[in-house]
Design an enzyme around this catalytic site. Structure first.
Site, short mmCIF file in Angstrom:
data_model
loop_
_atom_site.label_atom_id
_atom_site.label_comp_id
_atom_site.label_asym_id
_atom_site.label_seq_id
_atom_site.Cartn_x
_atom_site.Cartn_y
_atom_site.Cartn_z
N CYS A 161 0.80 -1.24 0.00
CA CYS A 161 0.00 0.00 0.00
C CYS A 161 0.82 1.27 0.00
CB CYS A 161 -1.02 0.00 1.14
SG CYS A 161 -0.34 0.10 2.78
N MET A 336 -3.48 5.35 -2.12
CA MET A 336 -3.23 4.13 -2.92
C MET A 336 -3.34 4.34 -4.42
SD MET A 336 -2.77 2.65 -0.25
CE MET A 336 -3.36 2.48 1.41
#
Ligand code: SF4
Length: 793
Positions: A161, A336
């Site tokens: 992430c 993200m």
């Protein structure tokens, strides 16, 4: 606002145990509720909550008005965070798989099994944790692997992430993590969100910005993304671009700043260098001149960018005009959408580059800032360094001096810390899912505080095969049954959040601390204890790596000069293990000017942003804006801005050129749609905690696929109808949602990843960024159609 969440009584903890971990005894309120501070367990915003306990249970949660991050506000997850402890199916006993079934065993047996697996093949053992690890937990795991086993086989799910944000910061400033902080949201005139949906993912931060409008301030929100979201609804301007084309947009803005002459010449001359990719694609690339940089940017005219991205040329011009203004302050936010990108490092560096080129840097409100999804992705993974190439405090295993420093702090023999970088996450699980004779040299993985059985990309290829190959052994420490624990060979029940002491580090460099407030259920035990207890078993087995240079146990804790055998759980609470581990870890923090204060300072505060530096009067001063004179104690007088961690050793940050390149997979005749994955406000990560909170589970009970009305009509799909979604990696039946909360453009689909019954990661790509090794969950080719019957197995 107080959310009362539970009322059932439970026997109080033994007073002796509680006194051992608490800093102060607070008098309960008249209703018998005792209030203590803790950061929220969920996202990287790092809101502080007030936790009300009575009779050994968390009974209420309130926003913490004294907390600078959230000033008393919480989101729907935060208000219900206490209920995450009380799902009916908590894991309460160690479980071992026997004849295909998980059966209870004792902790003694469990620890023996883990230690023996490690001892029989330390090189084949890998630890996999997360940004949900507390700082002391991550530090203990790293020390076990790097200081004890002498390998670097440790990774954390932040690789999936955040790692492109890390490489973007490193390649630009020579050091990780944002220079700015959340105060920028209070001071900027314009907020640009790049492929980011903070209205759902970081709602308290988003409110902090949007609330300024209700106070009559003029603030502008420009939202750029690949689908319309809740954030779009608040935006002054919402620009939808084709997936993967954010690189072209960033280059288009830089192109116009250069050709219009509106870049900040003075800032660039004083503080910046220029960089381009080299042939080997190393993180630091090669130096290029300003003229070369300008020449490479020349092709990104607004018209060409429109052609690539779909964003009208006039909007690219409007963005460049904003960046060209010196009288406003601009903050960029991303998460993200940038990082889970095969060009993640590149797009991170390009947006830093626009801010540097335009001088929108270093003043409150002028900052490029990445956000984190997990509560301690920064604190535990990026700062402690729980990755295969790092050591604590930003040190690197590839650097001989850094290894020497780690060996010194740990008092272990020279050469103990290996210079061989371990496997990044995708590679670690690929090898775990490959037979030994075919190169699968990882045979045991211990997973703590995460759920790779659901969160890995392309789980059919990376996770599931390991469960069928002889000799592979999966250990999973968790609080609830998950896709990972159900597949594991050994399950260890863990304590959660305020059932243990802890520290997290949030997205703005803020380190936060809390104390244990209630007992975990049954035999669930803190992850940090599990690590120390396994280390002790290895020590007892005669494993040399568990001894320091003086023959002492690697994890030695003392009280009043005497060793406390904390590996014996009955003695674990006699000393504050967190404090000892943190104060040892602090020794690493000054090398890259990430100075941390002593543990005791965090006990008093609602978090402090590093570098935290001692003042002449003995107080500890945090830093809001890094690299800025008057704010950052490491900036020399008269410098204004100083990039003192510059990898070019000249106090300069680097403005990069990266070309736009097509994505690894895109729509075609067979798979004509883009598929994007992501999150929703109610659920966090793989939903293992939030799906146990009835209010959140009821509000968003299952995953779905969002599709555009025109596509739905063309395919004869009705809202709510179950449809079949397919990629080259798998297929999934999901209910369709048309004109729902989010709205993808024609030709695009969106599925959230929280629902383990509808596992979208069976469909996603494992292709990853060459620098950060972070996979691209955000786009792959898919097709959708009315539900088709599955073939009989
Ligand atoms: S914004 Fe994040 S940290 Fe704050 S309450 Fe919500 S989930 Fe918790």
């Amino acid at each position: 606002m107080v959310a009362a969440i539970a009322a059932a009584d439970e026997l109080a903890r033994p007073a002796k145990r509680r006194l051992a971990v608490a800093a102060e005894e607070k008098a309960p309120t008249p209703d018998g509720v005792r209030w203590d501070k803790a950061p929220c367990r969920f996202c990287g915003t790092g809101c502080h909550v007030q936790v009300g306990t009575r009779n050994g249970r968390v009974v209420a949660i309130a926003g913490d008005r004294k907390a600078e991050v959230n000033k008393g506000l919480l989101c729907v997850k935060g208000y219900h965070v206490g209920l995450a402890l009380y799902g009916s199916d908590r894991l309460t006993k160690p479980l071992l798989r026997k004849n295909g079934k998980l059966e209870p065993i004792s902790w003694e047996q469990a620890l023996d099994i883990v230690a023996k697996r490690i001892a029989q093949n330390p090189a084949g053992f890998a630890f996999y944790g997360s940004g949900q690890w507390t700082i002391p937990e991550g530090y203990a795991a790293l020390k076990l692997v790097k200081g004890g086993l002498g390998t670097n086989q440790i990774e954390a799910n932040a690789r999936l992430c955040m790692s492109s944000a890390v490489t973007g910061f490193m390649a630009t400033y020579g050091v990780d993590e944002p220079a700015g902080c959340y105060d920028d949201l209070d001071r900027c005139d314009v907020l640009i969100t790049w492929g980011n949906n903070p209205a759902e993912m970081h709602p308290v931060l988003f409110s902090r910005f949007i609330d300024r409008r209700t106070r009559g301030e003029k603030v502008t929100l420009i939202e750029m993304g690949t689908r319309r979201t809740r954030t779009s609804q608040f935006a002054d301007k919402s620009l939808t671009f084709k997936p993967h084309t954010d690189l072209a947009i960033a280059n288009g803005i830089a192109h116009l700043l250069l050709t219009n002459g509106t870049f900040d010449k003075d800032f660039v001359e004083k503080h910046c260098g220029f960089r381009g990719e080299d042939e080997k694609k190393t993180l630091y690339g090669k130096a290029i001149t300003f003229e070369e940089y300008k020449a490479r940017m020349a092709e990104y005219t607004p018209e060409k960018v429109e052609q690539i991205s779909g964003v009208p040329a006039k909007e690219i011009r409007a963005l460049a005009d904003l960046f060209g203004r010196r009288d406003i302050r601009i903050t960029s936010l991303w998460c993200m959408g940038f990082n889970q990108h095969t060009k993640g490092t590149a797009i991170n560096a390009l947006v830093h580059g626009i801010h540097l080129l335009s001088g929108h840097f270093g003043k409150p409100g002028d900052a490029p800032t990445s956000l984190t999804g997990q509560p301690s992705a920064c604190g535990t993974v990026r700062e402690v360094g729980t990755l295969c190439h790092l050591l604590p405090g930003g040190l690197a295993v590839a650097n001989a001096d850094d290894r020497k420093e780690a060996e010194h702090v740990w008092n272990v023999p020279p050469g103990r810390v290996s210079d061989k970088i371990g496997y990044h996450t995708v590679e670690m699980f690929r090898r775990f899912s490959t037979p030994k004779d075919k190169g699968g040299d990882i045979d045991t993985v211990w997973v703590q505080t995460t759920n790779p059985g659901q969160s890995l990309p392309n789980v059919h290829a990376l996770f599931e095969p390991s469960r069928k190959i002889e000799g592979k052994f999966l250990i999973a420490s968790d609080v609830y049954p998950t896709a990972t624990t159900r597949a594991a060979d050994l399950v260890l029940p863990s304590a959660l959040w305020v059932e243990k002491n802890g520290m997290f580090g949030n997205s703005e460099r803020r380190t936060q601390q809390w104390f244990k407030m209630v007992d975990p259920p049954g035999e669930a035990r803190a992850d940090v204890w599990q690590i120390i207890a396994v280390a002790r078993r290895l020590f007892e087995l005669g494993f040399a790596g568990m001894k320091d240079k003086d023959g002492q146990f690697l994890f030695r804790f003392t009280k009043d000069g005497k060793e406390v055998p904390v590996w014996d759980h009955r003695r674990f609470f006699e000393t504050n293990v967190d404090e000892a581990l943190f104060d040892e870890y602090r020794h690493f923090s000054t090398h890259h000017r990430k100075d941390l204060a002593p543990y005791s300072e965090y006990v008093k505060a609602r978090g402090l942003r590093w570098p935290v530096v001692k003042q002449p009067d003995g107080t500890w001063q945090e830093t809001k804006f890094r690299f800025s004179e008057g704010e950052d104690p490491y900036v020399q007088k008269g410098k204004g801005v100083q990039f003192y961690q510059s990898f070019t050793k000249d106090d300069r940050a680097q403005i990069w050129f990266h070309a736009y390149e097509p994505p690894p997979e895109g729509p075609d005749g067979d798979y004509p749609f883009w598929l994007c994955t992501g999150r929703v406000i109610e659920h966090w990560h793989t939903g293992t905690l939030t799906m146990r909170i009835p209010q959140l589970q009821r509000a968003m009970p299952e995953a779905y696929v969002e599709l555009h009305r025109a596509d739905a009509q063309r395919l004869g799909i009705h809202d709510g109808e179950v449809v079949t979604l397919e990629t080259r990696r798998g297929r999934l039946d999901l209910p369709a949602w048309i004109d729902g909360r989010g709205s993808p453009p024609e030709g695009s689909l969106f599925v959230p990843f929280f629902d383990e019954r509808l596992l979208v990661n069976e469909l996603t790509l494992e292709a990853h960024d060459p620098f950060s090794k972070q996979p691209d969950y955000k786009k792959c080719a898919a097709r959708v159609r009315k539900r088709v019957a599955r073939p009989t197995p």
